[in-house]
Design a protein around this motif. Structure first.
Motif, PDB file in Angstrom:
ATOM      1  N   ALA A  10      13.507  -4.196  -4.938  1.00 30.05           N
ATOM      2  CA  ALA A  10      12.208  -3.585  -4.641  1.00 30.05           C
ATOM      3  C   ALA A  10      12.395  -2.376  -3.729  1.00 30.05           C
ATOM      4  O   ALA A  10      13.343  -2.330  -2.928  1.00 30.05           O
ATOM      5  CB  ALA A  10      11.280  -4.600  -3.990  1.00 30.05           C
ATOM      6  N   PRO A  11      11.518  -1.394  -3.817  1.00 28.47           N
ATOM      7  CA  PRO A  11      11.675  -0.179  -2.997  1.00 28.47           C
ATOM      8  C   PRO A  11      11.680  -0.472  -1.502  1.00 28.47           C
ATOM      9  O   PRO A  11      11.012  -1.394  -1.023  1.00 28.47           O
ATOM     10  CB  PRO A  11      10.453   0.668  -3.382  1.00 28.47           C
ATOM     11  CG  PRO A  11      10.011   0.153  -4.707  1.00 28.47           C
ATOM     12  CD  PRO A  11      10.345  -1.300  -4.714  1.00 28.47           C
ATOM     13  N   VAL A  12      12.437   0.323  -0.776  1.00 27.22           N
ATOM     14  CA  VAL A  12      12.433   0.291   0.679  1.00 27.22           C
ATOM     15  C   VAL A  12      11.322   1.218   1.167  1.00 27.22           C
ATOM     16  O   VAL A  12      11.166   2.337   0.660  1.00 27.22           O
ATOM     17  CB  VAL A  12      13.790   0.742   1.248  1.00 27.22           C
ATOM     18  CG1 VAL A  12      13.725   0.858   2.771  1.00 27.22           C
ATOM     19  CG2 VAL A  12      14.893  -0.212   0.820  1.00 27.22           C
ATOM     20  N   GLU A  16       0.835  -1.203   0.000  1.00 29.27           N
ATOM     21  CA  GLU A  16       0.000   0.000   0.000  1.00 29.27           C
ATOM     22  C   GLU A  16       0.869   1.254   0.000  1.00 29.27           C
ATOM     23  O   GLU A  16       0.537   2.261  -0.657  1.00 29.27           O
ATOM     24  CB  GLU A  16      -0.913   0.004   1.218  1.00 29.27           C
ATOM     25  CG  GLU A  16      -1.972  -1.081   1.221  1.00 29.27           C
ATOM     26  CD  GLU A  16      -2.734  -1.120   2.544  1.00 29.27           C
ATOM     27  OE1 GLU A  16      -2.626  -0.144   3.333  1.00 29.27           O
ATOM     28  OE2 GLU A  16      -3.434  -2.111   2.785  1.00 29.27           O
ATOM     29  N   ALA A  17       1.965   1.200   0.718  1.00 31.57           N
ATOM     30  CA  ALA A  17       2.857   2.353   0.793  1.00 31.57           C
ATOM     31  C   ALA A  17       3.485   2.650  -0.561  1.00 31.57           C
ATOM     32  O   ALA A  17       3.590   3.814  -0.973  1.00 31.57           O
ATOM     33  CB  ALA A  17       3.939   2.097   1.838  1.00 31.57           C
ATOM     34  N   VAL A  18       3.916   1.609  -1.261  1.00 26.85           N
ATOM     35  CA  VAL A  18       4.496   1.804  -2.598  1.00 26.85           C
ATOM     36  C   VAL A  18       3.462   2.408  -3.537  1.00 26.85           C
ATOM     37  O   VAL A  18       3.758   3.323  -4.321  1.00 26.85           O
ATOM     38  CB  VAL A  18       5.042   0.475  -3.145  1.00 26.85           C
ATOM     39  CG1 VAL A  18       5.475   0.628  -4.601  1.00 26.85           C
ATOM     40  CG2 VAL A  18       6.224   0.004  -2.309  1.00 26.85           C
ATOM     41  N   ALA A  19       2.221   1.918  -3.450  1.00 32.74           N
ATOM     42  CA  ALA A  19       1.161   2.474  -4.294  1.00 32.74           C
ATOM     43  C   ALA A  19       0.921   3.943  -3.974  1.00 32.74           C
ATOM     44  O   ALA A  19       0.707   4.765  -4.870  1.00 32.74           O
ATOM     45  CB  ALA A  19      -0.127   1.672  -4.097  1.00 32.74           C
ATOM     46  N   ALA A  20       0.971   4.311  -2.691  1.00 31.61           N
ATOM     47  CA  ALA A  20       0.754   5.703  -2.301  1.00 31.61           C
ATOM     48  C   ALA A  20       1.884   6.597  -2.806  1.00 31.61           C
ATOM     49  O   ALA A  20       1.647   7.744  -3.198  1.00 31.61           O
ATOM     50  CB  ALA A  20       0.650   5.806  -0.783  1.00 31.61           C
ATOM     51  N   ALA A  21       3.096   6.078  -2.807  1.00 28.91           N
ATOM     52  CA  ALA A  21       4.247   6.884  -3.234  1.00 28.91           C
ATOM     53  C   ALA A  21       4.343   6.993  -4.747  1.00 28.91           C
ATOM     54  O   ALA A  21       4.624   8.081  -5.283  1.00 28.91           O
ATOM     55  CB  ALA A  21       5.532   6.283  -2.678  1.00 28.91           C
ATOM     56  N   TYR A  22       4.106   5.877  -5.430  1.00 33.01           N
ATOM     57  CA  TYR A  22       4.346   5.833  -6.877  1.00 33.01           C
ATOM     58  C   TYR A  22       3.079   5.890  -7.719  1.00 33.01           C
ATOM     59  O   TYR A  22       3.153   5.999  -8.941  1.00 33.01           O
ATOM     60  CB  TYR A  22       5.103   4.556  -7.235  1.00 33.01           C
ATOM     61  CG  TYR A  22       6.513   4.482  -6.690  1.00 33.01           C
ATOM     62  CD1 TYR A  22       7.208   5.611  -6.283  1.00 33.01           C
ATOM     63  CD2 TYR A  22       7.161   3.254  -6.593  1.00 33.01           C
ATOM     64  CE1 TYR A  22       8.489   5.529  -5.798  1.00 33.01           C
ATOM     65  CE2 TYR A  22       8.458   3.157  -6.105  1.00 33.01           C
ATOM     66  CZ  TYR A  22       9.120   4.306  -5.705  1.00 33.01           C
ATOM     67  OH  TYR A  22      10.401   4.213  -5.225  1.00 33.01           O
ATOM     68  N   LEU A  63       5.500   8.801   5.534  1.00 29.20           N
ATOM     69  CA  LEU A  63       5.979   7.696   4.706  1.00 29.20           C
ATOM     70  C   LEU A  63       7.117   8.193   3.834  1.00 29.20           C
ATOM     71  O   LEU A  63       7.046   9.296   3.278  1.00 29.20           O
ATOM     72  CB  LEU A  63       4.835   7.166   3.839  1.00 29.20           C
ATOM     73  CG  LEU A  63       5.193   6.275   2.643  1.00 29.20           C
ATOM     74  CD1 LEU A  63       5.765   4.945   3.129  1.00 29.20           C
ATOM     75  CD2 LEU A  63       3.967   6.055   1.753  1.00 29.20           C
ATOM     76  N   PHE A  64       8.177   7.381   3.711  1.00 32.13           N
ATOM     77  CA  PHE A  64       9.256   7.675   2.767  1.00 32.13           C
ATOM     78  C   PHE A  64       9.562   6.372   2.046  1.00 32.13           C
ATOM     79  O   PHE A  64       9.784   5.335   2.673  1.00 32.13           O
ATOM     80  CB  PHE A  64      10.499   8.194   3.493  1.00 32.13           C
ATOM     81  CG  PHE A  64      11.493   8.867   2.577  1.00 32.13           C
ATOM     82  CD1 PHE A  64      11.526  10.241   2.473  1.00 32.13           C
ATOM     83  CD2 PHE A  64      12.392   8.124   1.822  1.00 32.13           C
ATOM     84  CE1 PHE A  64      12.438  10.868   1.624  1.00 32.13           C
ATOM     85  CE2 PHE A  64      13.296   8.730   0.978  1.00 32.13           C
ATOM     86  CZ  PHE A  64      13.329  10.116   0.882  1.00 32.13           C
ATOM     87  N   VAL A  65       9.544   6.422   0.712  1.00 33.53           N
ATOM     88  CA  VAL A  65       9.824   5.251  -0.118  1.00 33.53           C
ATOM     89  C   VAL A  65      10.982   5.587  -1.035  1.00 33.53           C
ATOM     90  O   VAL A  65      11.007   6.656  -1.645  1.00 33.53           O
ATOM     91  CB  VAL A  65       8.582   4.852  -0.950  1.00 33.53           C
ATOM     92  CG1 VAL A  65       8.911   3.720  -1.908  1.00 33.53           C
ATOM     93  CG2 VAL A  65       7.417   4.451  -0.041  1.00 33.53           C
ATOM     94  N   PHE A  66      11.949   4.666  -1.131  1.00 31.61           N
ATOM     95  CA  PHE A  66      13.005   4.889  -2.118  1.00 31.61           C
ATOM     96  C   PHE A  66      13.315   3.592  -2.862  1.00 31.61           C
ATOM     97  O   PHE A  66      13.557   2.547  -2.270  1.00 31.61           O
ATOM     98  CB  PHE A  66      14.265   5.514  -1.506  1.00 31.61           C
ATOM     99  CG  PHE A  66      14.910   4.780  -0.365  1.00 31.61           C
ATOM    100  CD1 PHE A  66      16.017   3.975  -0.560  1.00 31.61           C
ATOM    101  CD2 PHE A  66      14.421   4.923   0.923  1.00 31.61           C
ATOM    102  CE1 PHE A  66      16.630   3.320   0.493  1.00 31.61           C
ATOM    103  CE2 PHE A  66      15.031   4.279   1.992  1.00 31.61           C
ATOM    104  CZ  PHE A  66      16.135   3.463   1.775  1.00 31.61           C
TER     105      PHE A  66
END
Length: 219
Positions: free
Chosen positions: A142-144, A98-104, A177-180
């Motif tokens: 995969a993203p962190v 869900e976090a990756v979807a929110a970021a990207y 949230l922080f995604v990289f």
């Protein structure tokens, strides 16, 4: 956060590195905090991390799924009490997607290389720091996913070549949230400062918790 004069907005810090402020609501933060407190209890609970050179990390850590130690992964707390690591809860793995979807803007395609199977939970008190480092022990690219609870910190996001400049400092507040991933997946990053007393009082946390979710790709 409540009381902001100007709401903080989603920001692309570098290609593939995205900051989403206030992503976790108050209820979700409380749920995560309660879960972290349970995970921190023995066996394989919160421990002090020592580096191969004899240094001691000021942030204490507990792991889920696989146990991180400097510098590898194991199924037991090899630098702690030696007990089997606690499992990665399916709901926490789904939170990573869900976090990756929110970021990207879109979730990763389902598959073994997109299943979040490792969590590193770091507890920072007011004097804790984290030096510049890369998350390099995973085989997956995969993203962190990084989630913050409690006190605000200065998060330093650097480049992929060295621990030095150029870098950007970002304030991560409770619920952020922080995604990289992508070209920024191997970037150096760290926490040079925690700002004591800045967390939401209603959360009931003194200090900062950082929940970092990763895909190991380790089989």
């Amino acid at each position: 956060m409540d009381g902001e004069l100007f709401p903080r907005e989603r920001a692309v810090i570098a290609p593939g590195a995205v900051h989403v402020p206030d992503w976790l609501g108050a209820a979700r933060q409380r749920e995560l905090l309660a879960a972290c407190r349970a995970w921190a209890r023995p066996p394989a609970g919160l421990r002090t991390v020592r580096t191969p050179g004899g240094g001691v990390m000021t942030a204490r850590q507990v792991c889920l799924g696989l146990h991180w130690y400097a510098y590898g992964y194991a199924r037991t707390a090899v630098d702690g009490d030696g007990e089997p690591v606690k499992p990665m809860p399916p709901w926490l793995a789904e939170l990573g997607r869900e976090a990756v979807a929110a970021a990207y803007g879109a979730p990763p395609e389902p598959g073994p290389d997109t299943a979040y199977d490792i969590a590193l939970i770091n507890f920072y008190d007011g004097d804790s720091r984290m030096g510049m480092h890369r998350d390099a022990e995973e085989r997956s690219t995969a993203p962190v996913v990084s989630l913050s609870l409690g006190d605000t910190c200065v998060f330093r996001f650097g480049n992929t070549a060295s621990r030095g400049r150029p870098y950007q400092d970002v304030e991560l507040c409770s619920g952020d949230l922080f995604v990289f991933g992508g070209p920024s997946r191997p970037a150096y990053h760290g926490v040079p400062k925690v700002l004591p007393g800045t967390g939401p009082r209603e959360l009931g946390l003194t200090g900062r918790l950082n929940i970092t979710l990763r895909v190991g790709g380790l089989g």
